[in-house]
Design an enzyme around this catalytic site. Structure first.
Site, mmCIF file in Angstrom:
data_model
loop_
_atom_site.group_PDB
_atom_site.id
_atom_site.type_symbol
_atom_site.label_atom_id
_atom_site.label_comp_id
_atom_site.label_asym_id
_atom_site.label_seq_id
_atom_site.Cartn_x
_atom_site.Cartn_y
_atom_site.Cartn_z
ATOM 1 N N ASP A 1 5.968 2.133 1.706
ATOM 2 C CA ASP A 1 5.086 1.007 1.994
ATOM 3 C C ASP A 1 4.436 1.282 3.354
ATOM 4 O OD1 ASP A 1 3.879 -1.391 2.644
ATOM 5 O OD2 ASP A 1 5.529 -2.637 1.917
ATOM 6 N N HIS A 2 3.142 1.560 3.313
ATOM 7 C CA HIS A 2 2.458 1.996 4.539
ATOM 8 C C HIS A 2 2.328 0.883 5.571
ATOM 9 C CE1 HIS A 2 0.702 5.096 6.754
ATOM 10 N NE2 HIS A 2 -0.255 5.510 5.921
ATOM 11 N N ARG A 3 2.635 -0.354 5.180
ATOM 12 C CA ARG A 3 2.657 -1.421 6.169
ATOM 13 C C ARG A 3 3.829 -1.252 7.127
ATOM 14 N NH1 ARG A 3 2.921 -6.532 2.265
ATOM 15 N NH2 ARG A 3 4.544 -5.147 1.427
ATOM 16 N N VAL B 1 6.094 1.925 6.951
ATOM 17 C CA VAL B 1 6.405 3.335 7.208
ATOM 18 C C VAL B 1 5.106 4.104 7.427
ATOM 19 C CG1 VAL B 1 7.556 5.381 6.318
ATOM 20 C CG2 VAL B 1 8.433 3.109 5.731
ATOM 21 N N PRO C 1 0.844 -1.208 0.000
ATOM 22 C CA PRO C 1 0.000 0.000 0.000
ATOM 23 C C PRO C 1 0.877 1.254 0.000
ATOM 24 C CG PRO C 1 0.000 -1.018 2.171
ATOM 25 C CD PRO C 1 0.749 -1.952 1.281
#
Length: 514
Positions: free
Chosen positions: A486-488, A490, A307
Site C-alpha cells: 500500500d503506497h500510502r 510503504v 494504491p
C-alpha cells in the site's frame, strides 16, 4: 407442546448473515444440547451450529442454500417428554397393529386384500399396466420391455435359450409381422424351425426395406440389464462392438466401450463431461455467495482503495533447499512436514521486525482523520485455495514461535482450511499475508493486498536454472519473490529494503541464527 425457537446467532465478529449449507437433523429427530443442527457458511468460514436445547425437532424454519440474516428463526425444538406423551395418547403408531388401529389396506384402499409379496406385486403391475404394448406371458421367465419411440414388439435376444423350455408364440407379435413382398420372398431362404418366435418376427420386420419402422432398423441384440446400464451411461448400443455368441452386446462389451470412452475423454478434455451434451453445459450459472461473495468484495475494496505498488526479486534458494532437506532428516522434525514455505514464513517475520512499517494498517477514524497503526506482533496469513474459494486464515503471534512450532502451525492451518473447518476467528486480525503460487507451478504474479493490511508476499515456484556464481554458469535452485504494498504507507525504499531482507534469508537461512 412447549417449543423453543432457535435463531441464527452471530458466530463471528459482527457477521450479519450466513447461508445454511446443509441440515444435519430433520423433523422428529431427538437432539441433545451441543448436537450439530446444521452447517452454515459465513463470509469467512464453514461453521457447525450446535443445538442450545434438548428435545425433538418440530420444524426447520429455514431452507438449505438460502442466505438469511442473523437473528432469523431457523429451527423449532419441542420438549421431548411432551412429544412422547402426545404420541402415546394418540394410539398405536401408524402402520402398527392394535386394538384401536385399522387393518392393513392395499393400494386401492380395500381392507380385505391379502398381503402380496413384492415379486407378486411387480408381476401384476407389469401385466395390468395400460402402457405395456404386449401383456407378459404367465410362464415367461423374462419380462417384455418396450422402449419409448419404438413400435410394440418383444425385446430381441431376451427370449429363452435354444435348450430351454419352449413357449407358445405371442399372438400380438405375430399379428404385427408385415407380409413379405414377392421379390423378398425369392431371396429369402427356406424357413427353418423357429425356436425364437419373437426373434424371427423381429428379423422379418427389419428385413423389410420399406416398412417405415426406422427405430427397428438399428435394433441391437442385448439383454435388459445391459440396456439399462447403457441408458444410464448415455451409450448408444449400436456403437458398441458386439462379441456375444448370437451377436448380442454383452456387459463386458459395454464396460470395455465405456473404459475406452473415458480414456479418450481424459486424453482430449472438452467443455463438458461425457455424461452431458454440449447444449446441456453451454452456460453454467453459479450463485455468488458465502466465501466467494466476501472475497470478491474484499478484492474490489482493496484494489480501489489502496494504491498498489509491486516489486520482484530473483533469489538463489539453493541453500534453502539444502536446509529443508536437513530438517526433514532431523529427529527434532520427525513427523512434521517441512517445505521451503516454512523458511519463507520465517524470513517474512524476520524482515518485518527489521522494517516494522510493512506490518501495519491504514485507518480512517470516525472523525475522518487518517492514521497508520504499526503492529508490533505478527498474525501471519497464508492464502489457501479450498473447494469453497480462497481463504486466508492466519497464525496468531507467529513472531513468538520456534521453527518447529511454526512448521506445525502451517501444517495445521493448511489441513483445517482445506477441510473447510477454519473458524471465523482464524480469518480475522491478520497483519501480513503470504500467497504460495509456486505450489501450482507458477513463477510469479502480482498479488492483491488483503484488506486491513499493507503488504503481501507472493512465493513463486523453485526450479533449477542456469545461474552465474563466481564467473561460472552452474545450475542452481532459483525462485522469484513478488511483493505488493500500500503506497500510502510503504514507500519504494521501504518496500525494496523489506524484499531484500526476505531474499537474504532465502539465500542464506543461517542468518536466522543471528
Amino acid at each position: 407442546m412447549t417449543q423453543q425457537i432457535f435463531s441464527l446467532p452471530d458466530v463471528g465478529e459482527g457477521l450479519t448473515e450466513a447461508e445454511i449449507v446443509s441440515w444435519k437433523v430433520k423433523p422428529g429427530d431427538a437432539v441433545a444440547i451441543n448436537d450439530v443442527l446444521c452447517e452454515i457458511e459465513t463470509a469467512k468460514s464453514l461453521v457447525e451450529l450446535p443445538s442450545p436445547y434438548a428435545g425433538t425437532v418440530v420444524d426447520l424454519l429455514a431452507p438449505e442454500h438460502q442466505t438469511i440474516e442473523v437473528g432469523t428463526p431457523i429451527i423449532a425444538i419441542g420438549d421431548s417428554a411432551e412429544q412422547t406423551v402426545a404420541n402415546d395418547g394418540g394410539g398405536a403408531p401408524s402402520g402398527a397393529s392394535g386394538g384401536g388401529g385399522f387393518p392393513p389396506q392395499d393400494a386401492h384402499g380395500s381392507p380385505e386384500s391379502a398381503p402380496e409379496s413384492s415379486a407378486g406385486r411387480s408381476a401384476s403391475t407389469a401385466v395390468s399396466s395400460p402402457s405395456a404394448p404386449v401383456a407378459a406371458d404367465a410362464a415367461s421367465p423374462v419380462p417384455v420391455i418396450q422402449e419409448p419411440g419404438v413400435e410394440s414388439g418383444p425385446l430381441v435376444g431376451s427370449g429363452p435359450k435354444a435348450d430351454a423350455v419352449k413357449r407358445r408364440p405371442r399372438k400380438a407379435v405375430s399379428a404385427t409381422v408385415p407380409p413379405v413382398s414377392p421379390s423378398t420372398q425369392k431371396a429369402t431362404p427356406a424357413p427353418q424351425p423357429a425356436t425364437h418366435p419373437e426373434a424371427t418376427a423381429e428379423t422379418a420386420r427389419t428385413a423389410q426395406p420399406g416398412n417405415g419402422v426406422v427405430g427397428l432398423l438399428a435394433r441391437v441384440l442385448a439383454k435388459p440389464p445391459v440396456r439399462r446400464i447403457a441408458k444410464e451411461l448415455g451409450i448408444n448400443l449400436a456403437d458398441v462392438p458386439a462379441t456375444g455368441a448370437r451377436g448380442e452386446v454383452t456387459r463386458a462389451d459395454l464396460e470395455s466401450y465405456q473404459a475406452q470412452r473415458e480414456r479418450e475423454h481424459d486424453a482430449a478434455p472438452t467443455f463438458w463431461d461425457h455424461h452431458r451434451t454440449a447444449q446441456d453445459h453451454r452456460v453454467e450459472v453459479i450463485p455468488v455467495r458465502g466465501v466467494r461473495k466476501a472475497t470478491a468484495k474484499a478484492m474490489v475494496d482493496s484494489a480501489f482503495s489502496a494504491p498498489h505498488v509491486s516489486i520482484f526479486v530473483d533469489v538463489d534458494a539453493s541453500r534453502t533447499m539444502e536446509f529443508v532437506q536437513r530438517l526433514k532428516k532431523s529427529r527434532d522434525f520427525e513427523g512434521v512436514k517441512v517445505s521451503p514455505l516454512l523458511i519463507l514464513a520465517k524470513a517474512v517475520i524476520w524482515a518485518a521486525a527489521r522494517n516494522p512499517s510493512v506490518n501495519s494498517e491504514w485507518v480512517t477514524t470516525e472523525s475522518g482523520a487518517d492514521e497508520i497503526h504499526i503492529k508490533h506482533y505478527m498474525n501471519l496469513g497464508i492464502a489457501a485455495a479450498t473447494p469453497r474459494g480462497l481463504l486466508v486464515p492466519n497464525i496468531k503471534d507467529a513472531q513468538d514461535l520456534s521453527l518447529k512450532e511454526l512448521a506445525v502451525a502451517l501444517n495445521d492451518l493448511a489441513t483445517t482450511a482445506r477441510a473447510g473447518k477454519s473458524k471465523p476467528a482464524d480469518m480475522t486480525g491478520g497483519t501480513m499475508t503470504i500467497t504460495n503460487i509456486g505450489a501450482l507451478g507458477i513463477d510469479i504474479g502480482t498479488p492483491i493486498i488483503n484488506p486491513g493490511e499493507v503488504a503481501i508476499v507472493a512465493f513463486g515456484t523453485i526450479k533449477q536454472k542456469p545461474w552465474v556464481v563466481s564467473g561460472e554458469v552452474i545450475p542452481r535452485w532459483i525462485t522469484t519473490l513478488g511483493g505488493s504494498f500500500d503506497h500510502r504507507v510503504v514507500d519504494g525504499d521501504l518496500s525494496a529494503r523489506f524484499m531484500a531482507d526476505v531474499a537474504a534469508i532465502m539465500e542464506e537461512p543461517a542468518l536466522l541464527l543471528d
